[in-house]
Design an enzyme around this catalytic site. Structure first.
Site, PDB file in Angstrom:
ATOM      1  N   HIS A   1       0.873  -1.182   0.000  1.00 11.56           N
ATOM      2  CA  HIS A   1       0.000   0.000   0.000  1.00 11.56           C
ATOM      3  C   HIS A   1       0.905   1.226   0.000  1.00 11.56           C
ATOM      4  CE1 HIS A   1      -3.531  -2.473   1.170  1.00 11.56           C
ATOM      5  NE2 HIS A   1      -2.596  -3.223   1.720  1.00 11.56           N
TER       6      HIS A   1
ATOM      7  N   HIS B   1      -8.200  -8.311  -0.441  1.00 11.13           N
ATOM      8  CA  HIS B   1      -7.756  -8.778   0.867  1.00 11.13           C
ATOM      9  C   HIS B   1      -8.833  -9.733   1.407  1.00 11.13           C
ATOM     10  CE1 HIS B   1      -4.932  -5.513   0.582  1.00 11.13           C
ATOM     11  NE2 HIS B   1      -4.525  -5.600   1.834  1.00 11.13           N
TER      12      HIS B   1
ATOM     13  N   GLU C   1      -7.314 -12.344   6.261  1.00  9.25           N
ATOM     14  CA  GLU C   1      -6.267 -11.748   7.112  1.00  9.25           C
ATOM     15  C   GLU C   1      -6.793 -11.839   8.548  1.00  9.25           C
ATOM     16  OE1 GLU C   1      -5.757  -7.493   6.622  1.00  9.25           O
ATOM     17  OE2 GLU C   1      -3.815  -7.474   7.636  1.00  9.25           O
TER      18      GLU C   1
ATOM     19  N   ASP D   1       3.424  -5.072   2.546  1.00  7.69           N
ATOM     20  CA  ASP D   1       2.140  -4.501   2.990  1.00  7.69           C
ATOM     21  C   ASP D   1       2.231  -2.995   3.284  1.00  7.69           C
ATOM     22  OD1 ASP D   1      -0.574  -4.614   3.463  1.00  7.69           O
ATOM     23  OD2 ASP D   1      -0.456  -5.803   5.294  1.00  7.69           O
ATOM     24  N   ASP D   2       2.602  -2.643   4.506  1.00  5.87           N
ATOM     25  CA  ASP D   2       2.731  -1.226   4.912  1.00  5.87           C
ATOM     26  C   ASP D   2       4.061  -1.080   5.655  1.00  5.87           C
ATOM     27  OD1 ASP D   2      -0.155  -0.221   4.337  1.00  5.87           O
ATOM     28  OD2 ASP D   2      -0.414  -2.084   5.459  1.00  5.87           O
TER      29      ASP D   2
HETATM   30  N1  HPA Z   1      -5.359  -5.003   5.475  1.00  2.00           N
HETATM   31  C1  HPA Z   1      -6.445  -4.294   5.167  1.00  2.00           C
HETATM   32  N2  HPA Z   1      -6.378  -3.042   4.769  1.00  2.00           N
HETATM   33  C2  HPA Z   1      -5.188  -2.470   4.652  1.00  2.00           C
HETATM   34  C3  HPA Z   1      -4.036  -3.144   4.967  1.00  2.00           C
HETATM   35  C4  HPA Z   1      -4.128  -4.501   5.367  1.00  2.00           C
HETATM   36  O1  HPA Z   1      -3.145  -5.206   5.639  1.00  2.00           O
HETATM   37  N3  HPA Z   1      -3.014  -2.277   4.757  1.00  2.00           N
HETATM   38  C5  HPA Z   1      -3.548  -1.120   4.320  1.00  2.00           C
HETATM   39  N4  HPA Z   1      -4.868  -1.228   4.274  1.00  2.00           N
HETATM   40 ZN    ZN Z   2      -2.636  -5.038   2.661  1.00  2.00          ZN
END
Ligand code: HPA
Ligand code: ZN
Length: 350
Positions: free
Chosen positions: A28, A210, A213, A291-292
């Site tokens: 992201h 997604h 998770e 991811d982030d």
């Molecule tokens: N999951 C869901 N939304 C998100 C994520 C994630 O890992 N990272 C940024 N937005």
């Molecule tokens: Zn993500």
């Protein structure tokens, strides 16, 4: 702080991981905003932050679940105002990725986070794309853009975003090839977005979402059956459903797994218990992603190093992860073959 240099990893394996050619498929762009740049942009745009210093902000990155992270992630994005801001953030990510030998990245961006604050969608596209094109022209860094809908908002809102973005499609056809679904998973199942994903499929976009998770394996199933996605982002909870696991293997469905993210958001309690190695060994098309990374303690190499160390991955397994990333990417066949050859040569030379 999560260590990005696990002490138990032999130096030669560490070097092998660092130089391994990689693809990143779950990133992201708003999650690459490092506290230093966040502060600099706040100053440039005269945005007041509720933190006294970079250190105080970084210290706030102690998450208990996905939502506790998302709250800070959306607040952080508030400093992004101009095309230059989006460019600077994207260029900073590209530099980090290139340092980790990432050859190709498919980048999520969340227009709704910005349009909600009055930032025009053109500004978001333009800043990100300018950096990606420069990196391609200067360094041969290849990339794609995946526009993601926020699942805590309505499907109608997603349609509004799609309608706002479509006039830009021609202008960004060299980059924008995918649609994703992110944000708060629990209580926002994939089927909430059935119609907008159907429309995006008709329009010829690659589709990802997604799922699994924090949400249950049923969300992975509906992402596949209802949204018709080509990859599952995360998907780690699929393991709770053996029939789903068999299906994912059979269909060679890629999972874009993000190990440090899972640890930071308490999806797993310890990297030693992460299921990426089990899934890889069971024959799933798992890939490694960051991811982030500004929020979760590491970019691509840190993710590879963390799992290699905690799960005793072999060189062959690490190569398979990298190969899965190439296979699962949305790049033209010729480019895929070129990356595959580079990986084969790397494997032969090591
Ligand atoms: N999951 C869901 N939304 C998100 C994520 C994630 O890992 N990272 C940024 N937005
Ligand atoms: Zn993500």
């Amino acid at each position: 702080m999560i260590s990005s240099a696990p002490p138990t990893l032999p130096a030669d394996l560490r070097a092998f991981i660092e130089a391994l050619p990689k693809t990143e498929l779950h990133l992201h762009i708003e999650g690459t905003l490092e506290p230093e740049l966040l502060f600099a942009l706040a100053q440039r745009n005269k945005v007041e932050l509720p933190y006294a210093s970079v250190e105080a902000l970084r210290a706030a990155y102690a998450f208990t679940d996905l939502q506790s992270f998302l709250d800070l992630y959306y607040a952080g994005a508030n400093v992004l105002r101009t095309e230059q801001d989006f460019y600077d953030m994207t260029m900073a990510y590209i530099e980090r990725a290139r340092a980790d030998n990432v050859r190709h990245a498919e980048i999520f961006f969340d227009p709704q986070t910005h349009t909600e604050r009055g930032i025009a969608i053109d500004v978001v596209f333009a800043g990100i794309a300018r950096a990606l094109r420069e990196a391609r022209d200067r360094h041969g860094f290849s990339s794609a853009m995946i526009m993601s809908f926020l699942r805590h908002l309505s499907e109608e809102d997603a349609f509004v975003t799609l309608d706002a973005a479509l006039p830009l499609r021609d202008q960004y056809q060299d980059l924008w090839n995918g649609i994703g679904l992110d944000s708060s998973e629990r209580g926002n199942p994939p089927e909430k977005f059935a119609r907008v994903f159907a429309r995006c499929k008709e329009l010829g976009f690659h589709l990802v979402a997604h799922a699994g998770e924090e949400g249950p394996p049923e969300y992975v199933v509906s992402a596949l059956d209802v949204l018709k996605v080509e990859r599952i982002d995360h998907g780690v909870r699929s393991e709770e459903d053996p029939a789903l696991m068999q299906r994912l293997i059979r269909e060679k469905m890629p999972l874009t797994v993000c190990p440090l993210s899972n640890l930071k958001l308490c999806v797993v309690d310890d990297m030693a218990n992460h299921n990426i190695a089990r899934m890889l060994r069971a024959g799933l098309a798992v890939t490694v992603n960051s991811d982030d990374p500004a929020y979760f303690g590491g970019y691509m190499n840190a993710n590879y190093l963390a799992i290699a160390s905690a799960l005793a991955l072999t060189r062959e397994e690490l190569l398979q992860l990298a190969r899965n990333g190439i296979e699962a990417s949305f790049i033209p066949a010729a480019e895929k073959a070129r990356l595959g050859t580079e990986l084969d040569q790397y494997a032969a030379a090591h």
